[in-house]
Design a protein around this motif. Structure first.
Motif, PDB file in Angstrom:
ATOM      1  N   VAL A   6       0.910  -1.157   0.276  1.00  0.00           N
ATOM      2  CA  VAL A   6       0.197  -0.011   0.226  1.00  0.00           C
ATOM      3  C   VAL A   6       0.560   1.172   0.242  1.00  0.00           C
ATOM      4  N   MET A   7       1.753   1.260   0.987  1.00  0.00           N
ATOM      5  CA  MET A   7       2.562   2.565   1.166  1.00  0.00           C
ATOM      6  C   MET A   7       3.478   2.962   0.061  1.00  0.00           C
ATOM      7  N   ILE A  12      -0.317   6.822  -2.989  1.00  0.00           N
ATOM      8  CA  ILE A  12       0.116   7.330  -1.551  1.00  0.00           C
ATOM      9  C   ILE A  12       1.054   7.822  -1.822  1.00  0.00           C
ATOM     10  N   LEU A  13       2.633   7.587  -2.596  1.00  0.00           N
ATOM     11  CA  LEU A  13       3.799   8.500  -2.479  1.00  0.00           C
ATOM     12  C   LEU A  13       3.171   9.220  -3.385  1.00  0.00           C
ATOM     13  N   GLN A  22      -6.264  14.684   1.618  1.00  0.00           N
ATOM     14  CA  GLN A  22      -7.106  14.068   1.349  1.00  0.00           C
ATOM     15  C   GLN A  22      -6.771  12.293   2.076  1.00  0.00           C
ATOM     16  N   LEU A  23      -5.508  12.158   1.794  1.00  0.00           N
ATOM     17  CA  LEU A  23      -4.427  11.096   2.629  1.00  0.00           C
ATOM     18  C   LEU A  23      -4.729  10.737   4.119  1.00  0.00           C
ATOM     19  N   ALA A  24      -4.386  11.973   4.485  1.00  0.00           N
ATOM     20  CA  ALA A  24      -4.931  12.177   6.383  1.00  0.00           C
ATOM     21  C   ALA A  24      -6.547  12.064   6.743  1.00  0.00           C
ATOM     22  N   ALA A  25      -7.173  12.689   6.227  1.00  0.00           N
ATOM     23  CA  ALA A  25      -8.729  12.431   6.374  1.00  0.00           C
ATOM     24  C   ALA A  25      -9.179  11.449   6.164  1.00  0.00           C
ATOM     25  N   ILE A  26      -9.071  10.483   5.689  1.00  0.00           N
ATOM     26  CA  ILE A  26      -8.980   9.112   4.946  1.00  0.00           C
ATOM     27  C   ILE A  26      -8.732   8.438   6.425  1.00  0.00           C
ATOM     28  N   TRP A 210      -6.748   1.091  -0.403  1.00  0.00           N
ATOM     29  CA  TRP A 210      -6.438   0.755   1.479  1.00  0.00           C
ATOM     30  C   TRP A 210      -7.734  -0.398   1.093  1.00  0.00           C
ATOM     31  N   LEU A 211      -8.877   0.093   0.101  1.00  0.00           N
ATOM     32  CA  LEU A 211      -9.810  -1.235   0.157  1.00  0.00           C
ATOM     33  C   LEU A 211      -9.229  -2.364  -0.185  1.00  0.00           C
ATOM     34  N   TRP A 212      -7.901  -2.095  -1.582  1.00  0.00           N
ATOM     35  CA  TRP A 212      -7.972  -3.684  -1.796  1.00  0.00           C
ATOM     36  C   TRP A 212      -6.975  -4.288  -1.068  1.00  0.00           C
ATOM     37  N   SER A 213      -6.413  -3.917  -0.088  1.00  0.00           N
ATOM     38  CA  SER A 213      -5.573  -4.023   1.894  1.00  0.00           C
ATOM     39  C   SER A 213      -6.285  -5.518   1.881  1.00  0.00           C
TER      40      SER A 213
END
Length: 242
Positions: A6-7, A12-13, A22-26, A210-213
């Motif tokens: 994921v990371m 993400i990168l 967006q990333l922090a909010a999720i 994230w859902l994929w993971s």
């Protein structure tokens, strides 16, 4: 074990490089829901109450109400009010006035995203993953009637669909496993982000990745499923190079 996959994914990168809340909010929203499940309503409210300023996490507020997590909802509202009061005392009234009298009307009319219609910036619309953004893509392809008003209508229709799906999921909350509930929270956030007129691909793919993971973690791998899991990762990491 799937965290590195994921990371190291493009969404993400790229988001970490260009910067986007967006990333922090999720992440904060999902962490908040986990805290609510553990009975830590104040801690969860502190997280979701901050993330909700991004607007789309507000869909989880509906989830909380439907599942009758009243204390969680109250703590979330309380912390949002507290953060607003702190911002008012710290920054004064001018940012609030600017938002209410300038930016909010532009958001409502679609003028805030007028740059998407500038000739030569069609590539920006190409990487737009929002549902209302489909209207601009259709306009570029020559379809008539693809106006800002049409975008607004599509946005509200999508909002209604997302709300209904959230309610349906919340009604099944008790029958779901912990992993399934986490997957639903991420999916709800993903649906909510797609309501914005402009959702760049790297931001739009955060929730799907994230859902994929979570889906991959719950999958009993066979050779065929392993191939599908890998293909799923490739799809979720397909950010258009600019």
């Amino acid at each position: 074990l799937l965290i590195p996959a994921v990371m190291l994914s493009s969404p993400i990168l790229v988001t970490l490089q260009v910067g986007n809340f967006q990333l922090a909010a999720i992440a904060m929203s999902v962490l908040a829901m986990i805290q609510f499940e553990r009975g830590r309503n104040a801690f969860g409210g502190a997280l979701l109450g901050f993330a909700i300023f991004k607007l789309f996490p507000g869909l989880l507020g509906i989830y909380l109400l439907v599942t009758k997590h009243w204390r969680a909802a109250i703590w979330t509202f309380a912390f949002s009010a507290l953060y607003t009061a702190i911002a008012w005392l710290w920054l004064g009234a001018h940012p609030f006035e600017a938002f209410l009298h300038y930016q909010a009307p532009r958001i409502a009319s679609g003028e805030a995203w007028a740059f998407l219609e500038i000739p030569g910036l069609e590539w920006v619309s190409a990487l737009n993953q929002s549902v209302p953004g489909l209207v601009l893509k259709a306009k570029i392809l020559g379809l008539d009637g693809m106006t800002r008003a049409t975008m607004g209508t599509v946005a509200w229709v999508w909002t209604a669909i997302a709300v209904v799906l959230t309610i349906v999921a919340a009604l099944r909350n008790a029958s779901m496993s912990r992993l399934e509930r986490a997957a639903v929270w991420v999916a709800v956030l993903g649906l909510a982000t797609m309501r914005s007129p402009f959702l760049p691909d790297h931001s739009g793919l955060i929730a799907p990745m994230w859902l994929w993971s979570l889906i991959a973690a719950a999958t009993v791998l066979t050779p065929r499923k392993a191939v599908l899991v890998v293909l799923g990762w490739l799809v979720c990491t397909a950010v258009i190079p600019v």
